[in-house]
Write an enzyme that holds these catalytic residues in place. Structure first.
Site, PDB file in Angstrom:
ATOM      1  N   HIS A   1      -9.636  -4.217   9.634  1.00 14.54           N
ATOM      2  CA  HIS A   1      -9.558  -3.990   8.192  1.00 14.54           C
ATOM      3  C   HIS A   1     -10.006  -5.216   7.399  1.00 14.54           C
ATOM      4  CE1 HIS A   1      -8.047  -0.040   7.320  1.00 14.54           C
ATOM      5  NE2 HIS A   1      -6.892  -0.174   7.933  1.00 14.54           N
TER       6      HIS A   1
ATOM      7  N   HIS B   1      -6.929  -2.535  14.961  1.00 11.06           N
ATOM      8  CA  HIS B   1      -7.147  -1.761  13.741  1.00 11.06           C
ATOM      9  C   HIS B   1      -6.878  -2.621  12.499  1.00 11.06           C
ATOM     10  CE1 HIS B   1      -6.984   2.011  11.289  1.00 11.06           C
ATOM     11  NE2 HIS B   1      -6.180   1.261  10.552  1.00 11.06           N
ATOM     12  N   GLU B   2      -5.729  -3.255  12.466  1.00  8.87           N
ATOM     13  CA  GLU B   2      -5.395  -4.052  11.275  1.00  8.87           C
ATOM     14  C   GLU B   2      -6.348  -5.237  11.145  1.00  8.87           C
ATOM     15  OE1 GLU B   2      -3.582  -2.365   9.455  1.00  8.87           O
ATOM     16  OE2 GLU B   2      -2.723  -1.077  11.014  1.00  8.87           O
TER      17      GLU B   2
ATOM     18  N   GLU C   1     -10.045   3.759   6.055  1.00 11.62           N
ATOM     19  CA  GLU C   1      -9.252   4.213   7.206  1.00 11.62           C
ATOM     20  C   GLU C   1     -10.089   4.958   8.252  1.00 11.62           C
ATOM     21  OE1 GLU C   1      -6.656   2.906   7.852  1.00 11.62           O
ATOM     22  OE2 GLU C   1      -5.827   2.216   5.957  1.00 11.62           O
TER      23      GLU C   1
ATOM     24  N   GLU D   1       0.865  -1.189   0.000  1.00 18.07           N
ATOM     25  CA  GLU D   1       0.000   0.000   0.000  1.00 18.07           C
ATOM     26  C   GLU D   1       0.898   1.234   0.000  1.00 18.07           C
ATOM     27  OE1 GLU D   1      -2.787   0.374   3.252  1.00 18.07           O
ATOM     28  OE2 GLU D   1      -3.834   1.995   2.249  1.00 18.07           O
TER      29      GLU D   1
ATOM     30  N   GLY E   1       2.835   2.393  10.767  1.00 18.31           N
ATOM     31  CA  GLY E   1       2.572   1.623  11.983  1.00 18.31           C
ATOM     32  C   GLY E   1       2.420   0.142  11.699  1.00 18.31           C
ATOM     33  N   ALA E   2       1.562  -0.188  10.751  1.00 15.66           N
ATOM     34  CA  ALA E   2       1.300  -1.593  10.449  1.00 15.66           C
ATOM     35  C   ALA E   2       0.480  -1.674   9.175  1.00 15.66           C
ATOM     36  CB  ALA E   2       0.533  -2.247  11.592  1.00 15.66           C
ATOM     37  N   MET E   3       0.367  -2.886   8.644  1.00 17.80           N
ATOM     38  CA  MET E   3      -0.315  -3.053   7.355  1.00 17.80           C
ATOM     39  C   MET E   3      -1.187  -4.303   7.362  1.00 17.80           C
ATOM     40  SD  MET E   3      -0.844  -1.832   4.416  1.00 17.80           S
ATOM     41  CE  MET E   3      -2.070  -2.631   3.382  1.00 17.80           C
ATOM     42  N   GLU E   4      -2.415  -4.117   6.865  1.00 14.51           N
ATOM     43  CA  GLU E   4      -3.466  -5.132   7.000  1.00 14.51           C
ATOM     44  C   GLU E   4      -3.486  -6.191   5.900  1.00 14.51           C
ATOM     45  OE1 GLU E   4      -3.988  -1.820   6.254  1.00 14.51           O
ATOM     46  OE2 GLU E   4      -5.573  -1.604   4.755  1.00 14.51           O
TER      47      GLU E   4
END
Ligand code: ZN
Length: 902
Positions: free
Chosen positions: A325, A321-322, A344, A145, A285-288
């Site tokens: 998603h 959060h992830e 988001e 992303e 931070g992080a990726m889903e």
């Protein structure tokens, strides 16, 4: 005689030899959206991972989209790829059949349905940008992303092209024993030459930005979750071997998130396995990624001695959060990147709600609003102001902003307020039912919510195109004779409105409010013409006109108005109420957020007045009302420790500066330091008592009462240490020595840094010696020094930029020192000498060629340059111009700088 390069042929009459100017960056506009000319049904990828050159074999099943021009060429995205071969339906194409440029591969003539095979070479070990396929601590990982997949293979790299993927990874068995990709592992085995492979199949169609792979020497902390319908899901947290004892909290957080999404939204997980990989080098931070989240290690790893309470909470929130998603982002994704807030804003909203349910709703809400006001309000009043659904961008990575995320979440929150919990759920259910498996728009989302509730959300939709923070003006009148109380609400365009915003269309604004009698009790809320009062102590008024008056009956004495309870809309409130009214709300408002906010407003007024005094050279005198109010908070048995700590934390200098036309850098700092010391002196007795009452009584535990206790304990320490007397400093020294957890240790060290002198040096040396081998903890060591108010902070930061442990190669380390300094330390970054600016600009220039994404974030520290005095303006402007003139400046940094300079 030699000529300077670039001057050699600077004659305008010879354009052919004119100096090479980079083409002006291309602006992508929302209104230009076109559906893709081709769809991709299946993707088969084979990765040969190697130290020198890695090879990617891609087989794509393509078909011309219905309605697309029959002769349209196939244009694939691809950047930095060395093309080895391209074939259609098994026939290798000659070089005349295709054209490659820096961003695309174009094949002029293709059938309607065909199979495309490409082979490309890439060099992940040289990828410092950390998007696409790269290496971190010797392991391979990906970040796709928004547009990173095109750095891996040629593709239609846009979110509205959803395909099914099957992925094979092959690599050296010893170095890369673990091979992961999205979905389920369907095959694995040995290969000649000490290599091995694994094949993964993802049954869910997905956009390319959700693709992921990982190869490396990792250990797994595993667990399980059984879904509501009884399916067992294997949960795996993958980390570098030395971190295996820091994964339990992340695993539990994941389990809590999975359960919560079933209970609140009826959403179950859909694969048999859910993997999270922690990496040390990560831009965000992080990726889903579907079934294979890749995380900044900062949001996974926690052990009591290395992570603070805030870290534990942040990990729980980001893990959730992830995970969320998976439904809001993956199953239903975005049609194009302008719709980013679709996933988001909504997912932030969901993680906020989750955090509130897991911990304290009031504390969670206050923290959210603080973050919104500090970062998003600032963004909304500067050169990067944009709607939650932007109209255009040059580099998409620059639009992962506080506006898209946090304001986007506030917009969803307003929908929940307007529809109620049941109505909101009905709308979400319809949204999933209608759009599962699709790439959709913000309008589709709003339509589902409107249709499920028979509501007209047309006017509400303007929040998606509105720019800046709207002002909500409130005025009141009371007639004791009739018992009528009138609240007049008016909406106005943003204070910092630029040209053209005057005609801002009218918004639909939910205003949650209540009325308090002089004794602090809640009054019934009955509008004229209503048969009875509305139930409860809060009601939501809907402002849809430019101005509306609400007339309440049965109000005998002048009430205090509690407005925007729970911060029901992301607006700036303009309501000139008396300090006494604020004090009444502070003491008695049943809404904990509103109580806190009243206190902040009171403190803000006091601080801004003192700032004026400081600037005018007048003597500073503390306002006794603030002392009394703070004393009451400390003594209030109804408030928990976290709420007390939040209430006693004065507004930060950045928020205060937003309330000034020209930020009074020194005045604000002096005023705030003065008030901290004055409060500490006045409340010394209670603060000392609280400090000892809240001393730890057992080993560290991450429970809500213990977190509340530690927060209050450390708040008291902070105030006492500001006194700087021997007894108080001794408390900080002792706490630093005795702490069995990072929260207490870090807070004590922060106090010692403010105190300065030998206790600071000793503390810093000890902390460094203990944690030098632990990157995440060492980041704290850098950050604490960068955000300090101590007079020599600028010197420190300049020196730390040359510290052997400082590096621009790691985004966390870069942020720990430079983003903390540039974005969180208003006083020292804006040092009148301009040396803070110089440092930041130097580092941006140094970093930009290697990692433009992080460089662009850093350079945004200059975004609000016009808000400062002329000397500082000139100094920042000069740095911006210097950066803008840098040859080969990245598109990312260029876009931010250009907007700042407009
Ligand atoms: Zn997200």
């Amino acid at each position: 005689m030699s000529e300077a390069p670039g001057q050699a042929a600077a004659s305008p009459s010879t354009p052919a030899s004119a100096p090479q100017r980079p083409a002006p960056p291309q602006v992508i506009r929302r209104e230009d959206y076109c559906p893709p000319a081709f769809g991709i049904d299946r993707v088969e990828l084979r990765f040969e991972l190697d130290e020198d050159v890695s090879t990617v074999h891609a087989t794509l099943a393509l078909r011309r989209a219905p309605g697309a021009a029959a002769a349209a060429p196939l244009v694939l995205d691809g950047e930095g790829l060395v093309l080895r071969s391209v074939a259609i339906d098994g026939r290798t194409l000659g070089p005349e059949a295709y054209a490659q440029d820096a961003a695309t591969l174009t094949i002029a003539a293709v059938p309607d349905v065909f199979e495309l095979r490409t082979v490309v070479e890439i060099r992940p070990q040289d990828n410092t940008e950390l998007t696409g396929l790269y290496r971190s601590s010797g392991n391979y990982c990906t970040q796709c992303e928004a547009e990173g997949f095109r750095r891996i293979t040629f593709f239609l790299d846009r979110p509205d092209v959803m395909a099914r993927y099957r992925v094979t990874l092959a690599a050296d068995r010893t170095r890369y024993p673990v091979l992961l990709a999205n979905g389920n592992r369907v095959a694995a085995g040995e290969l000649p030459g000490g290599r091995h492979f694994a094949t993964w199949d993802d049954p869910f169609p997905k956009p390319s930005y959700l693709f992921a792979l990982v190869a490396g020497d990792l250990r797994c902390h595993a667990g399980e979750f059984t879904t509501a319908s009884g399916r067992r899901v294997r949960l795996e947290i993958w980390v570098e071997p030395e971190n295996i004892d820091r994964c339990e909290h992340a695993l539990r957080s994941l389990q809590r998130a999975m359960l919560w999404d079933e209970q609140r939204f009826g959403r179950e997980y859909d694969l048999d396995i859910y993997m999270i990989v922690a990496v040390s080098d990560f831009n965000m931070g992080a990726m889903e990624n579907k079934g294979l989240n890749i995380f900044n290690a900062k949001y996974v790893l926690a052990r009591p001695d290395t992570a603070t309470d805030d870290d534990y909470e942040a990990i729980e929130k980001v893990i959730a959060h992830e995970y969320f998603h998976n439904w809001t982002g993956n199953r239903v994704t975005c049609r194009d990147w302008f719709q980013l807030t679709l996933k988001e804003g909504l997912t932030v909203f969901r993680d906020h709600w989750f955090s509130a349910d897991m911990g304290s709703p009031a504390v969670t809400r206050i923290a959210e609003v603080l973050a919104l006001r500090t970062a998003q309000f600032a963004e909304d009043s500067g050169p990067m102001a944009h709607p939650i659904r932007p109209e255009s961008y040059v580099e998409m990575n620059n639009f992962y902003t506080a506006t898209v995320y946090e304001k986007g979440s506030e917009v969803i929150g307003m929908l929940r307020t307007l529809l109620g919990d049941a109505g909101f759920r009905r709308g979400m259910d319809l949204y999933f039912e209608r759009h599962d498996g699709q790439a959709v728009t913000c309008d589709d989302f709003r339509a589902a919510l409107a249709d499920a509730n028979g509501r007209d959300l047309e006017q509400f939709g303007r929040w998606y195109s509105q720019v800046g923070t709207p002002v909500l003006r409130a005025r009141t009148t009371h007639d004791p004779a009739t018992g009528r109380f009138t609240l007049r609400l008016e909406q106005a365009p943003p204070l910092a409105a630029g040209a053209g915003r005057e005609a801002a269309p009218l918004l639909h604004i939910p205003v949650a409010m209540g009325l308090l009698a002089p004794d602090g009790s809640s009054l019934p809320l009955q509008l004229v013409g209503e048969a009875a009062a509305s139930p409860g102590e809060t009601r939501v008024l809907e402002l849809r006109e430019q101005a509306q008056s609400f007339e309440f009956v049965g109000v005998q004495e002048a009430p205090a108005v509690s407005l925007l309870r729970g911060f029901s809309a992301p607006v700036e409130l303009d309501y000139p109420r008396s300090d006494d009214e604020l004090a009444r709300l502070m003491g008695a408002d049943p809404d904990a957020f509103a109580r806190w906010d009243a206190g902040q407003e009171l403190a803000r007024r006091v601080l801004l007045r003192l700032c004026d005094d400081a600037v005018a050279g007048r003597e500073l005198v503390i306002d006794e009302r603030l002392v009394t109010a703070c004393g009451r908070v400390l003594a209030d048995p109804r408030l928990d420790g976290s709420l007390k700590a939040l209430a006693l934390t004065l507004p930060n200098e950045r928020i205060l500066g937003q309330h000034q036309t020209i930020v009074a850098v020194e005045g604000l700092h002096r005023a705030r330091q003065f008030v901290v010391r004055a409060l500490a002196e006045a409340l010394q007795g209670p603060l000392r008592a609280i400090y000892s009452e809240t001393a730890p009584r057992g080993p560290y535990a991450i429970t809500q009462p213990e977190i509340d206790r530690r927060r209050l304990h450390n708040l008291a320490l902070g105030y006492l240490a500001a006194l700087g007397d021997d007894a108080s400093v001794a408390l900080a020294v002792a706490q630093f020595k005795d702490a069995d957890n990072m929260s207490d240790s870090q807070e004590a060290l922060a106090c010692l840094i403010e105190v300065g002198g030998p206790v600071r040096e000793a503390g810093l040396a000890e902390f460094h010696a203990r944690w030098r081998g632990d990157a995440l903890v060492l980041d704290k060591w850098f950050t604490l020094q960068a955000v300090s108010g101590h007079p020599d902070t600028l010197e420190r930061v300049l020196a730390l930029a040359h510290h052997p442990d400082f590096t621009l190669a790691n985004p966390n380390r870069t942020r720990a020192l430079l983003a903390s300094f540039g974005l969180r330390n208003q006083f020292h970054f804006h040092d009148a000498s301009g040396r803070g600016y110089q440092l930041l600009a130097d580092k941006v220039c140094e970093l930009d060629p290697h990692n433009p994404h992080v460089a662009a974030r850093l350079v945004s520290a200059f975004n609000n340059w016009r808000r400062f005095d002329s000397g500082r303006q000139a100094a920042m402007h000069a740095q911006l111009q210097r950066i803008a003139g840098l040859p080969g400046l990245s598109r990312s940094t260029q876009e931010i700088v250009a907007r700042a300079l407009v």
